[in-house]
Design a protein around this motif. Structure first.
Motif, PDB file in Angstrom:
ATOM      1  N   GLY A 135       0.859  -1.266   0.041  1.00 55.25           N
ATOM      2  CA  GLY A 135       0.091  -0.106   0.077  1.00 55.25           C
ATOM      3  C   GLY A 135       0.658   1.381   0.094  1.00 55.25           C
ATOM      4  O   GLY A 135       1.922   1.321   0.284  1.00 55.25           O
ATOM      5  N   ALA A 136       0.279   2.377  -0.410  1.00 56.09           N
ATOM      6  CA  ALA A 136       1.077   3.845  -0.563  1.00 56.09           C
ATOM      7  C   ALA A 136      -0.036   4.764  -0.900  1.00 56.09           C
ATOM      8  O   ALA A 136      -1.019   4.330  -1.369  1.00 56.09           O
ATOM      9  N   THR A 137       0.361   5.962  -0.415  1.00 52.89           N
ATOM     10  CA  THR A 137      -0.352   6.931  -0.933  1.00 52.89           C
ATOM     11  C   THR A 137       0.272   8.377  -1.115  1.00 52.89           C
ATOM     12  O   THR A 137       1.312   8.314  -0.747  1.00 52.89           O
ATOM     13  N   MET A 138      -0.320   9.170  -2.021  1.00 51.01           N
ATOM     14  CA  MET A 138       0.135  10.465  -2.411  1.00 51.01           C
ATOM     15  C   MET A 138      -0.149  11.208  -0.893  1.00 51.01           C
ATOM     16  O   MET A 138      -1.214  10.862  -0.235  1.00 51.01           O
ATOM     17  N   GLY A 139       0.649  12.110  -0.398  1.00 48.26           N
ATOM     18  CA  GLY A 139       0.451  13.054   0.772  1.00 48.26           C
ATOM     19  C   GLY A 139       1.114  14.264   0.565  1.00 48.26           C
ATOM     20  O   GLY A 139       2.193  14.420   0.198  1.00 48.26           O
ATOM     21  N   GLU A 140       0.177  15.222   1.147  1.00 45.63           N
ATOM     22  CA  GLU A 140       0.764  16.648   1.315  1.00 45.63           C
ATOM     23  C   GLU A 140       1.387  16.748   2.644  1.00 45.63           C
ATOM     24  O   GLU A 140       0.745  16.801   3.344  1.00 45.63           O
ATOM     25  N   CYS A 141       2.793  17.004   2.623  1.00 49.98           N
ATOM     26  CA  CYS A 141       3.349  17.527   3.739  1.00 49.98           C
ATOM     27  C   CYS A 141       2.943  18.952   4.504  1.00 49.98           C
ATOM     28  O   CYS A 141       2.206  19.584   3.691  1.00 49.98           O
ATOM     29  N   GLN A 142       3.012  19.067   5.584  1.00 44.41           N
ATOM     30  CA  GLN A 142       2.489  20.381   6.258  1.00 44.41           C
ATOM     31  C   GLN A 142       3.606  21.118   6.646  1.00 44.41           C
ATOM     32  O   GLN A 142       4.851  20.739   7.248  1.00 44.41           O
ATOM     33  N   TYR A 143       3.492  22.558   6.152  1.00 46.40           N
ATOM     34  CA  TYR A 143       4.382  23.622   6.426  1.00 46.40           C
ATOM     35  C   TYR A 143       4.031  24.567   7.468  1.00 46.40           C
ATOM     36  O   TYR A 143       4.947  25.247   7.929  1.00 46.40           O
ATOM     37  N   ASP A 144       3.086  24.373   7.738  1.00 52.68           N
ATOM     38  CA  ASP A 144       2.310  25.570   8.714  1.00 52.68           C
ATOM     39  C   ASP A 144       2.091  25.026  10.123  1.00 52.68           C
ATOM     40  O   ASP A 144       2.418  23.755  10.211  1.00 52.68           O
ATOM     41  N   THR A 145       2.078  25.441  11.289  1.00 51.60           N
ATOM     42  CA  THR A 145       1.903  25.157  12.477  1.00 51.60           C
ATOM     43  C   THR A 145       0.787  24.404  12.533  1.00 51.60           C
ATOM     44  O   THR A 145      -0.293  24.537  11.925  1.00 51.60           O
ATOM     45  N   VAL A 146       0.836  23.071  13.134  1.00 51.82           N
ATOM     46  CA  VAL A 146      -0.678  22.141  13.266  1.00 51.82           C
ATOM     47  C   VAL A 146      -0.842  21.813  14.666  1.00 51.82           C
ATOM     48  O   VAL A 146      -0.038  21.796  15.496  1.00 51.82           O
ATOM     49  N   TYR A 147      -2.174  22.343  14.874  1.00 55.71           N
ATOM     50  CA  TYR A 147      -2.761  22.209  16.175  1.00 55.71           C
ATOM     51  C   TYR A 147      -3.746  21.173  16.566  1.00 55.71           C
ATOM     52  O   TYR A 147      -4.434  20.644  15.569  1.00 55.71           O
ATOM     53  N   LYS A 148      -3.848  20.630  17.741  1.00 57.15           N
ATOM     54  CA  LYS A 148      -4.878  19.597  18.186  1.00 57.15           C
ATOM     55  C   LYS A 148      -5.993  20.575  18.814  1.00 57.15           C
ATOM     56  O   LYS A 148      -5.751  21.476  19.345  1.00 57.15           O
ATOM     57  N   VAL A 149      -7.239  20.401  18.465  1.00 53.48           N
ATOM     58  CA  VAL A 149      -8.289  21.148  18.807  1.00 53.48           C
ATOM     59  C   VAL A 149      -9.174  20.108  19.705  1.00 53.48           C
ATOM     60  O   VAL A 149      -9.557  19.266  19.406  1.00 53.48           O
ATOM     61  N   ASP A 150      -9.759  20.934  20.853  1.00 58.10           N
ATOM     62  CA  ASP A 150     -10.711  20.244  21.723  1.00 58.10           C
ATOM     63  C   ASP A 150     -12.110  20.137  20.811  1.00 58.10           C
ATOM     64  O   ASP A 150     -12.500  20.886  20.170  1.00 58.10           O
ATOM     65  N   ASP A 151     -12.651  19.043  20.779  1.00 58.03           N
ATOM     66  CA  ASP A 151     -13.705  18.799  20.147  1.00 58.03           C
ATOM     67  C   ASP A 151     -14.846  19.416  20.488  1.00 58.03           C
ATOM     68  O   ASP A 151     -15.546  20.130  19.585  1.00 58.03           O
ATOM     69  N   ASP A 152     -15.176  19.912  21.823  1.00 57.97           N
ATOM     70  CA  ASP A 152     -16.142  20.296  22.371  1.00 57.97           C
ATOM     71  C   ASP A 152     -16.010  22.085  22.368  1.00 57.97           C
ATOM     72  O   ASP A 152     -17.100  22.672  21.920  1.00 57.97           O
ATOM     73  N   LYS A 154     -13.461  23.758  20.924  1.00 56.52           N
ATOM     74  CA  LYS A 154     -12.939  24.224  19.800  1.00 56.52           C
ATOM     75  C   LYS A 154     -11.653  25.096  20.079  1.00 56.52           C
ATOM     76  O   LYS A 154     -11.323  25.962  19.166  1.00 56.52           O
ATOM     77  N   MET A 155     -11.192  25.084  21.135  1.00 52.82           N
ATOM     78  CA  MET A 155     -10.010  25.761  21.833  1.00 52.82           C
ATOM     79  C   MET A 155      -8.821  24.769  21.370  1.00 52.82           C
ATOM     80  O   MET A 155      -8.842  23.638  21.395  1.00 52.82           O
ATOM     81  N   LEU A 156      -7.631  25.675  21.079  1.00 52.49           N
ATOM     82  CA  LEU A 156      -6.477  24.776  20.990  1.00 52.49           C
ATOM     83  C   LEU A 156      -5.961  24.184  22.031  1.00 52.49           C
ATOM     84  O   LEU A 156      -5.976  24.580  23.246  1.00 52.49           O
ATOM     85  N   GLU A 157      -5.241  23.086  21.879  1.00 47.11           N
ATOM     86  CA  GLU A 157      -4.984  22.190  23.103  1.00 47.11           C
ATOM     87  C   GLU A 157      -3.588  21.938  22.956  1.00 47.11           C
ATOM     88  O   GLU A 157      -2.592  22.031  24.214  1.00 47.11           O
ATOM     89  N   GLU A 158      -2.761  21.667  21.911  1.00 48.86           N
ATOM     90  CA  GLU A 158      -1.506  21.577  21.743  1.00 48.86           C
ATOM     91  C   GLU A 158      -0.994  21.590  20.364  1.00 48.86           C
ATOM     92  O   GLU A 158      -1.795  21.590  19.424  1.00 48.86           O
ATOM     93  N   VAL A 159       0.260  21.776  20.072  1.00 47.88           N
ATOM     94  CA  VAL A 159       0.875  21.746  18.867  1.00 47.88           C
ATOM     95  C   VAL A 159       1.383  20.332  18.520  1.00 47.88           C
ATOM     96  O   VAL A 159       1.954  19.617  19.322  1.00 47.88           O
ATOM     97  N   ILE A 160       1.043  19.924  17.431  1.00 44.69           N
ATOM     98  CA  ILE A 160       1.310  18.804  17.010  1.00 44.69           C
ATOM     99  C   ILE A 160       2.521  18.885  15.881  1.00 44.69           C
ATOM    100  O   ILE A 160       2.552  19.724  15.007  1.00 44.69           O
TER     101      ILE A 160
END
Length: 238
Positions: A135-152, A154-160
């Motif tokens: 298996g394999a997939t095309m994927g777009e790498c991330q260059y901006d800051t990526v955050y984890k968000v609280d589901d309820d 919608k506040m930022l929780e941490e940087v991934i």
């Protein structure tokens, strides 16, 4: 070195486009006088990457799709089949269409036409990776800051760490025998637990190598996505 396996391309275009908000599914909306999906069909027909193409569309649009592809006038192996009630069922319909002729180690590529671009320079690399790992997939790498968000809240929780995150792009690729055995053995209800063939592959222990794509990973979901596509259209297709 000559390939000892066949490449089978599934073009997935069975969706109804409810989030897009048009009178017809978004893949049939015209851009420069042609339905959006036909540009992707033409791109693959020209580059002759796939040995066989299976276009999976809504049952109501079978004749229209056949007519539009025939108008292209290209000599390539393709068939148009009806999809199911969901994305997962439609993938299974596409795989079923070639199950009698495909070999276990053939490579099947699954490209959603809502991703209207083909990363042609990296298709060979994707094919080799799928043949190597299953298996394999095309994927777009991330260059901006990526955050984890609280589901309820919608506040930022941490940087991934962004180097550990990619967004999935089309196409995904798999050894036919391995991915078909999963789709063939599960019920539609079980398949609905997975958002993509890649997610299903991971759940059933098929390794997935990421091939970084250089293309803008645009997915046409809403009207503003189509507007962005129309602005970029000429630079890519012409």
């Amino acid at each position: 070195m000559a390939r000892d396996y066949k490449r089978i391309l599934l073009l997935m275009m069975g969706g109804s486009g409810t989030r897009f908000g048009a009178d017809i599914p978004k893949q049939f909306v015209e851009v420069e006088g042609k339905p959006t999906f036909i540009y992707l069909v033409e791109k693959y027909a020209k580059n002759q990457f796939a040995d066989q193409m299976v276009v999976v569309c809504h049952e109501s649009w079978l004749d229209f799709t056949e007519d539009q592809i025939a108008k292209l006038g290209y000599d390539f192996d393709y068939t148009v089949v009806a999809g199911g009630q969901s994305r997962s069922e439609s993938v299974r319909c596409g795989l079923q269409a070639v199950a009698d002729t495909a070999q276990e180690d053939d490579i099947v590529f699954i490209h959603d036409v809502t991703h209207p671009y083909v990363d042609e320079p990296h298709l060979e690399e994707l094919s080799d990776a799928a043949h190597r790992w299953g298996g394999a997939t095309m994927g777009e790498c991330q260059y901006d800051t990526v955050y984890k968000v609280d589901d309820d809240t919608k506040m930022l929780e941490e940087v991934i760490p962004r180097q550990s995150v990619v967004t999935g792009a089309s196409p995904e690729a798999f050894e036919f025998g391995r991915i078909w055995s999963i789709y063939d053995s599960l019920s539609i209800e079980e398949l609905e637990n997975y958002t993509s063939a890649g997610a299903l592959a991971l759940a059933y222990d098929i390794p997935m190598e990421v091939i970084p794509t250089d293309l803008l990973n645009l997915k046409i979901t809403y009207r503003h996505d189509m507007e962005a596509f129309e602005q970029l259209f000429h630079d890519y297709y012409f």
